[in-house]
Write a protein that holds these residues in place. Structure first.
Motif, short mmCIF file in Angstrom:
data_model
loop_
_atom_site.label_atom_id
_atom_site.label_comp_id
_atom_site.label_asym_id
_atom_site.label_seq_id
_atom_site.Cartn_x
_atom_site.Cartn_y
_atom_site.Cartn_z
N GLU A 30 20.76 61.65 73.32
CA GLU A 30 20.82 61.44 71.88
C GLU A 30 21.81 62.41 71.23
N SER B 218 25.21 61.27 69.30
CA SER B 218 25.40 61.66 67.91
C SER B 218 26.68 62.45 67.72
N SER C 91 30.18 61.39 65.68
CA SER C 91 30.77 62.22 64.63
C SER C 91 32.22 62.56 64.96
#
Length: 208
Positions: free
Chosen positions: A165, A169, A173
């Motif tokens: 995760e 993430s 970004s």
């Protein structure tokens, strides 16, 4: 057909054992036992453990690149395609790093032939990303710079991420930074080519 099936069984068994225990600790007897054949039977298909490991490594890296292409085909939009491609390779490497009880044998850069095969595979991986950027109308030189940055940054991220995760993430970004800052207006880059320094700044957000 039977020979291909047996070879596949041997390679599958070897990959599983190498991942679980590392390359050095596994013997031909271990592989034969998992396949369910005698040790001499293994030598009908492979001359040595090194021969098995080399073939397994080539097969694994090809499978990884095939997964990258498949991920790109299934995604829509440049960011989603790049993210899916990176997760299909570096994300899988991360999953295996987190779950394997020993260091990943196929990423052992102290092993010269493993390092060579990895570098070849990385070059192919980088080229896939470059081609996808070009298909999205990114200029050739700029696409090469971005692809190289993505490969290097993804490799750094999978080494420091603590779970999938976090990897996903941070990757999302990072891709947003790259695409929003350097690929505005329908994935077109600025003609002055002055984005390389900015790429390094963006990459530092991952590797720091």
């Amino acid at each position: 057909m039977l020979q291909q099936t047996r070879e596949t069984q041997i390679l599958d068994a070897a990959e599983a054992l190498f991942l679980q225990s590392g390359l050095k600790r596994i013997t031909m007897d271990d592989i034969a036992e998992l396949v369910g054949v005698s040790r001499p039977a293994i030598y009908q298909y492979f001359s040595s453990k090194s021969d098995i490991a080399s073939m397994a490594l080539k097969r694994m890296h090809q499978r990884s690149l095939d997964s990258v292409w498949a991920a790109i085909r299934q995604a829509r939009g440049l960011k989603s395609q790049l993210k899916a491609a990176i997760e299909a390779r570096d994300g899988v490497f991360l999953d295996q790093r987190l779950s394997a009880p020993v260091p990943l044998w196929y990423l052992d850069m102290q092993n010269s032939w493993a390092a060579t095969e990895f570098e070849k595979s990385q070059a192919g991986y980088q080229n896939i990303l470059r081609l996808q950027l070009i298909r999205s109308r990114v200029h050739g030189d700029e696409a090469a710079i971005i692809a190289r940055l993505l490969v290097m940054s993804a490799m750094s991220l999978r080494e420091i991420a603590t779970d999938p995760e976090e990897f996903s993430s941070e990757l999302g970004s990072f891709l947003s930074i790259i695409l929003e800052k350097h690929l505005p207006a329908g994935s077109q880059t600025d003609s002055d080519g002055g984005g390389a320094a900015g790429f390094a700044d963006a990459a530092s957000r991952i590797v720091m």
